[in-house]
Motif scaffolding. Structure first.
Motif, PDB file in Angstrom:
ATOM      1  N   ASP A  93       0.918  -1.664   0.373  1.00 61.46           N
ATOM      2  CA  ASP A  93       0.192   0.397   0.384  1.00 61.46           C
ATOM      3  C   ASP A  93       1.056   0.630  -0.357  1.00 61.46           C
ATOM      4  O   ASP A  93       0.548   2.405  -0.586  1.00 61.46           O
ATOM      5  CB  ASP A  93      -1.176   0.444   1.455  1.00 61.46           C
ATOM      6  N   VAL A  95       3.909   2.023  -1.444  1.00 58.19           N
ATOM      7  CA  VAL A  95       4.119   2.700  -2.784  1.00 58.19           C
ATOM      8  C   VAL A  95       4.028   3.492  -3.559  1.00 58.19           C
ATOM      9  O   VAL A  95       4.061   4.460  -4.390  1.00 58.19           O
ATOM     10  CB  VAL A  95       4.804   1.444  -3.586  1.00 58.19           C
ATOM     11  N   ARG A  96       2.534   3.778  -3.867  1.00 62.78           N
ATOM     12  CA  ARG A  96       2.038   4.513  -4.374  1.00 62.78           C
ATOM     13  C   ARG A  96       1.322   6.056  -3.214  1.00 62.78           C
ATOM     14  O   ARG A  96       1.254   6.977  -4.400  1.00 62.78           O
ATOM     15  CB  ARG A  96       0.427   4.517  -5.468  1.00 62.78           C
ATOM     16  N   PRO A 340      -7.571   7.139  -7.610  1.00 65.09           N
ATOM     17  CA  PRO A 340      -6.894   6.219  -7.186  1.00 65.09           C
ATOM     18  C   PRO A 340      -5.485   6.112  -8.144  1.00 65.09           C
ATOM     19  O   PRO A 340      -4.687   5.686  -7.754  1.00 65.09           O
ATOM     20  CB  PRO A 340      -7.795   4.892  -6.968  1.00 65.09           C
ATOM     21  N   ASP A 341      -6.179   6.543  -8.956  1.00 69.17           N
ATOM     22  CA  ASP A 341      -4.856   6.647  -9.923  1.00 69.17           C
ATOM     23  C   ASP A 341      -3.985   7.751  -9.991  1.00 69.17           C
ATOM     24  O   ASP A 341      -3.019   7.408 -10.009  1.00 69.17           O
ATOM     25  CB  ASP A 341      -5.557   6.371 -12.075  1.00 69.17           C
ATOM     26  N   GLU A 352      -8.082   0.964   2.505  1.00 68.56           N
ATOM     27  CA  GLU A 352      -8.946   1.207   3.312  1.00 68.56           C
ATOM     28  C   GLU A 352      -8.942   2.927   3.660  1.00 68.56           C
ATOM     29  O   GLU A 352      -9.715   3.327   4.790  1.00 68.56           O
ATOM     30  CB  GLU A 352      -8.146   0.626   4.451  1.00 68.56           C
ATOM     31  N   TRP A 359     -14.579   6.280  -3.440  1.00 67.06           N
ATOM     32  CA  TRP A 359     -15.007   6.478  -5.006  1.00 67.06           C
ATOM     33  C   TRP A 359     -14.828   4.274  -5.624  1.00 67.06           C
ATOM     34  O   TRP A 359     -15.520   4.524  -6.780  1.00 67.06           O
ATOM     35  CB  TRP A 359     -13.253   6.618  -4.989  1.00 67.06           C
ATOM     36  N   LEU A 360     -14.144   3.627  -5.034  1.00 61.18           N
ATOM     37  CA  LEU A 360     -14.495   2.690  -5.361  1.00 61.18           C
ATOM     38  C   LEU A 360     -15.282   1.870  -5.618  1.00 61.18           C
ATOM     39  O   LEU A 360     -16.048   1.196  -6.484  1.00 61.18           O
ATOM     40  CB  LEU A 360     -13.617   1.713  -4.655  1.00 61.18           C
ATOM     41  N   TYR A 361     -16.130   2.721  -4.126  1.00 58.72           N
ATOM     42  CA  TYR A 361     -17.953   1.381  -3.840  1.00 58.72           C
ATOM     43  C   TYR A 361     -19.067   2.420  -4.026  1.00 58.72           C
ATOM     44  O   TYR A 361     -20.256   1.853  -4.374  1.00 58.72           O
ATOM     45  CB  TYR A 361     -17.643   0.562  -2.809  1.00 58.72           C
TER      46      TYR A 361
ATOM     47  N   ARG B 341     -22.329  -2.895  -6.248  1.00 64.38           N
ATOM     48  CA  ARG B 341     -21.237  -1.931  -6.391  1.00 64.38           C
ATOM     49  C   ARG B 341     -19.969  -1.450  -7.220  1.00 64.38           C
ATOM     50  O   ARG B 341     -20.372  -2.494  -8.540  1.00 64.38           O
ATOM     51  CB  ARG B 341     -20.089  -2.161  -5.469  1.00 64.38           C
ATOM     52  N   VAL B 342     -18.966  -0.429  -7.699  1.00 61.59           N
ATOM     53  CA  VAL B 342     -18.701  -0.408  -8.857  1.00 61.59           C
ATOM     54  C   VAL B 342     -17.684  -1.375  -8.420  1.00 61.59           C
ATOM     55  O   VAL B 342     -16.920  -1.919  -8.084  1.00 61.59           O
ATOM     56  CB  VAL B 342     -18.425   1.183  -8.774  1.00 61.59           C
ATOM     57  N   ASN B 347      -5.645   0.308 -10.594  1.00 65.32           N
ATOM     58  CA  ASN B 347      -4.293   0.566 -11.139  1.00 65.32           C
ATOM     59  C   ASN B 347      -2.795  -0.268 -11.036  1.00 65.32           C
ATOM     60  O   ASN B 347      -2.927   0.139  -9.535  1.00 65.32           O
ATOM     61  CB  ASN B 347      -3.969   2.212 -10.065  1.00 65.32           C
ATOM     62  N   LEU B 351      -2.372  -4.741  -4.833  1.00 64.78           N
ATOM     63  CA  LEU B 351      -1.734  -4.701  -3.639  1.00 64.78           C
ATOM     64  C   LEU B 351      -2.460  -5.090  -2.562  1.00 64.78           C
ATOM     65  O   LEU B 351      -3.749  -5.115  -2.657  1.00 64.78           O
ATOM     66  CB  LEU B 351      -1.551  -2.968  -3.400  1.00 64.78           C
ATOM     67  N   ILE B 354      -2.611  -3.593   4.488  1.00 68.77           N
ATOM     68  CA  ILE B 354      -1.840  -4.109   5.273  1.00 68.77           C
ATOM     69  C   ILE B 354      -2.252  -4.255   6.489  1.00 68.77           C
ATOM     70  O   ILE B 354      -1.478  -4.485   7.290  1.00 68.77           O
ATOM     71  CB  ILE B 354      -1.055  -2.912   5.215  1.00 68.77           C
TER      72      ILE B 354
END
Lengths: 371, 355
Positions: A93, A95-96, A340-341, A352, A359-361, B341-342, B347, B351, B354
């Motif tokens: 998580d 690294v970006r 997220p990009d 998390e 954004w994702l869901y 959900r989407v 990207n 990953l 954690i």
């Protein structure tokens, strides 16, 4: 899947929601903070907010390790990888996560730094054993859940005289962050959904002080039914006006946590005088550093790393979001400049983080609501 | 291996290749006698066909009637040998599949090898033999090729680039921009097998599983599908990025939205379990022997029947439908839990969580 699918039963979930709705009393506020990013993720993924009665307001807390790590600490990791030529081992998580100037470990890696994603501190130790001529640093981050593996790595490195290994310790503690949230200017809370995995280490005892301050506390597991059941218990505590600490994660969590894990932490680490949290500022006694007996394995000492505080990017509302003051979609950058990009704030990086989870869901839910 | 036992040309190559213990060195890519021997005794011998026998740097063939289809792909997989496959057969299957996703019949392939100095000849031979086996099994000959050797440290064992040429039957219009609202979405079998099988063998992540890669050539399945249901609007194999990336790509290309039904997704328990453990979404995991198909809803049951009657499509399922895009082109998933959900494309690599 045993111990997972039973806790994802949609029909049962709707029954629990109906029971919660029936018990919500008019004129009563039920604002609860789910502290942990893992909980935020589940809530967004399963759309629990939409299922719960309107009286329940869930506030996303600061329990996302990536989100609360300040930019200055990312800069230090970048410095280690780039200027000190070490092999920097990190959980994926990180690294970006953008440091200053939208730099990141992933970009540093592309530019030639030796950054390696590992799944365990044992992998980092293995790399150190196999490359004795290189300095290997493990980028330790996270709450009490991920602290014991870092602590064990320190113990093993010392026992093996693995002198090319060190830990860049950024481990933080849950209770001080909860205290800071309650002391701060955030929404008045009636209760807290406490983190299940953290509690498997620290136990339920440390939350008593918050119950004493009038907060209903339920320690919860991470499946949707776990969370709904925890909300149900919180509603009951509020209705009974009897705040207390309840353990709703009995299948994984003994009330007294894991004494062995705590002992390893106590042996290898010690409380830091102060640590800067993104969003919460500098909090006293809120994080761990490596104990003097293990100073030889402390990357901050070995490489004389200075800490430079860096202001958050302009317009980024991560600081307010991790305190529950704002919802992700209330940030101007959400979904436009920050996705997220190409994350600007840390809440958009980690799965998390509240922003990434929304954004994702959650995007299409807003579209649906607008129609 | 038919050609491998042919006697060596002792006049040209007085010393045998030491396949058991030998390694690729820089001379094998330098254009001299060593390279000629490697090409002749390993590649040409294994791939043996009339076009290679011409002995030229190119293959000469008469163009078939109809529209030609061409596709190229590079293979850099790690590890080179994995449960259910290897880089050689993958390089054949992957390119055949790319050609076949147009509805075409694949005819010929080329293969380029970039080999790292020091690579064991025995491993190279295994890869070539697997590749030749896959080529023969699919009836698509490797008609021309190239070999390069790079210095140690400048490659990772072996990289392979293959190009495929095929011919398109009349009357088909299968394309990523051809998907229409109302289309049914089908998948030809279980999702995520390849990616999880590979992950299970990755250094630092080894876990026990009986899962195997689904690497397979899909051209024959496609031929059956388009013969029975020529109205197929689009075919695509969900490789890197998995079903999630492929559907998002197509939703944008055709300017539509899509809705999937989680309960309908064929996912093996072992894949589900591994994904749960690693904190990744099976929809984002790579496949190498599956395809997604889009066709008018009224033809979906017939297409499903045809797919299920083929060995490579026995577990096919209708997994969702296409909606108006409304300029947003979202791929949504109706979850087993009862939510919505989407499905986002990823990207980079998935990953791990954690904590």
């Amino acid at each position: 899947m045993k111990y997972a699918s039973e806790f994802r039963d949609g029909a049962l979930a709707r029954k629990v929601c109906a029971a919660i709705a029936a018990e919500c009393q008019d004129g009563c506020a039920y604002t609860f903070m789910e502290f942990c990013g893992g909980h935020t993720h589940t809530i967004a993924r399963y759309g629990l907010e939409q299922m719960l009665p309107e009286a329940i307001r869930l506030v996303h807390g600061p329990g996302c390790p990536v989100c609360v790590l300040p930019v200055g600490r990312i800069d230090s990791a970048l410095e280690l990888a780039r200027d000190h030529g070490v092999i920097l081992c990190t959980y994926g998580d990180m690294v970006r996560v953008p440091g200053s100037h939208r730099d990141s470990l992933l970009k540093a890696k592309a530019a030639g730094a030796d950054v390696r994603m590992v799944w365990s501190t044992l992998d980092a130790l293995k790399i150190a054993r196999e490359t004795p001529d290189r300095q290997v640093v493990f980028f330790g981050i996270g709450f009490e859940t991920t602290t014991p593996p870092s602590a064990m790595a320190l113990k093993m490195a010392k026992a093996e005289n693995l002198n090319n290994f060190s830990v860049f310790c950024n481990h933080v503690m849950t209770p001080p962050a909860m205290r800071a949230v309650l002391d701060g200017e955030g929404l008045p809370l009636q209760g807290i959904i406490a983190p299940g995995h953290v509690s498997t280490v620290i136990g339920t005892g440390p939350y008593q002080e918050f119950a004493d301050r009038g907060q209903a506390i339920v320690v919860s597991g991470f499946e949707p039914l776990d969370l709904l059941q925890s909300v149900h218990r919180l509603v009951r505590q509020v209705n009974e006006a009897a705040p207390r600490v309840e353990n709703a994660y009995g299948r994984a969590l003994p009330d007294d946590g894991n004494a062995k894990a705590r002992a390893v932490i106590a042996e290898t680490m010690t409380v830091r005088e102060g640590f800067e949290w993104r969003g919460l500022g500098r909090l006293p006694d809120s994080a761990l550093r490596i104990a003097d007996a293990y100073a030889d394995f402390d990357a901050e000492r070995r490489f004389a790393l200075p800490y430079r505080a860096v202001p958050d990017p302009k317009s980024c509302e991560c600081a307010d979001i991790v305190r529950g003051l704002k919802r992700p979609e209330e940030c101007k950058l959400f979904g436009t400049a920050c996705t997220p990009d190409a994350p600007i704030g840390s809440c958009m990086v980690s799965g998390e983080g509240a922003c990434a989870a929304h954004w994702l869901y959650g995007r299409h839910r807003r579209t649906a609501a607008a129609e | 291996m038919s050609g491998m036992e042919k006697p060596r040309n002792r006049r040209l190559f007085p010393h045998a290749l030491d396949v058991a213990n030998g390694r690729v060195d820089m001379t094998h890519g330098a254009g001299g006698r060593a390279m000629a021997q490697l090409v002749s005794e390993m590649f040409a011998a294994a791939f043996e066909n009339e076009y290679l026998a011409q002995g030229n740097d190119m293959a000469v063939m008469a163009p078939p009637p109809g529209r030609l289809v061409m596709s190229t792909d590079g293979y850099v997989i790690s590890p080179l040998f994995f449960p259910g496959g290897d880089i050689g057969s993958l390089a054949v299957h992957g390119t055949i599949n790319d050609v076949a996703m147009s509805g075409a019949k694949p005819l010929y392939m080329s293969a380029g090898f970039i080999i790292e100095e020091g690579f064991p000849l025995a491993d190279l031979k295994r890869i070539i033999e697997f590749m030749a086996g896959a080529s023969r099994a699919t009836g698509v000959p490797i008609v021309t090729g190239d070999t390069k050797v790079v210095e140690r440290g400048k490659g990772d064992g072996v990289f392979i680039v293959t190009t495929g040429v095929g011919v398109l039957p009349e009357g088909l219009h299968i394309s990523g921009d051809n998907i229409r609202p109302g289309d049914a979405i089908l998948v030809s079998g279980s999702i995520g097998d390849h990616g999880i099988a590979i992950l299970s063998k990755r250094e630092n992540l080894e876990f026990e599983t009986t899962l195997e890669s689904d690497s397979a050539p899909l051209h024959d399945l496609v031929a059956h599908m388009v013969a029975a249901v020529p109205e197929v609007h689009c075919l695509r194999d969900p490789t890197r990025g998995g079903v999630a990336a492929t559907l998002n790509e197509l939703a944008n290309q055709s300017d539509v939205g899509m809705a999937l039904d989680e309960d309908a997704l064929p996912i093996k328990p072992a894949v589900r379990g591994a994904c749960e453990l690693l904190g990744i979404d099976p929809l984002g995991v790579a496949n190498e022997g599956k395809l997604l198909a889009f066709c008018p809803a009224g033809r979906a049951e017939r297409l499903l029947e045809v797919m299920r009657s083929h060995p490579l499509g026995a577990e096919s399922a209708i997994i969702g439908h296409v909606e108006e895009g409304q300029g947003r082109n979202l791929v949504r998933l109706r979850t087993s839990f009862g939510g919505d959900r989407v499905v986002e494309w990823l990207n980079g690599e998935q990953l791990p969580r954690i904590c």
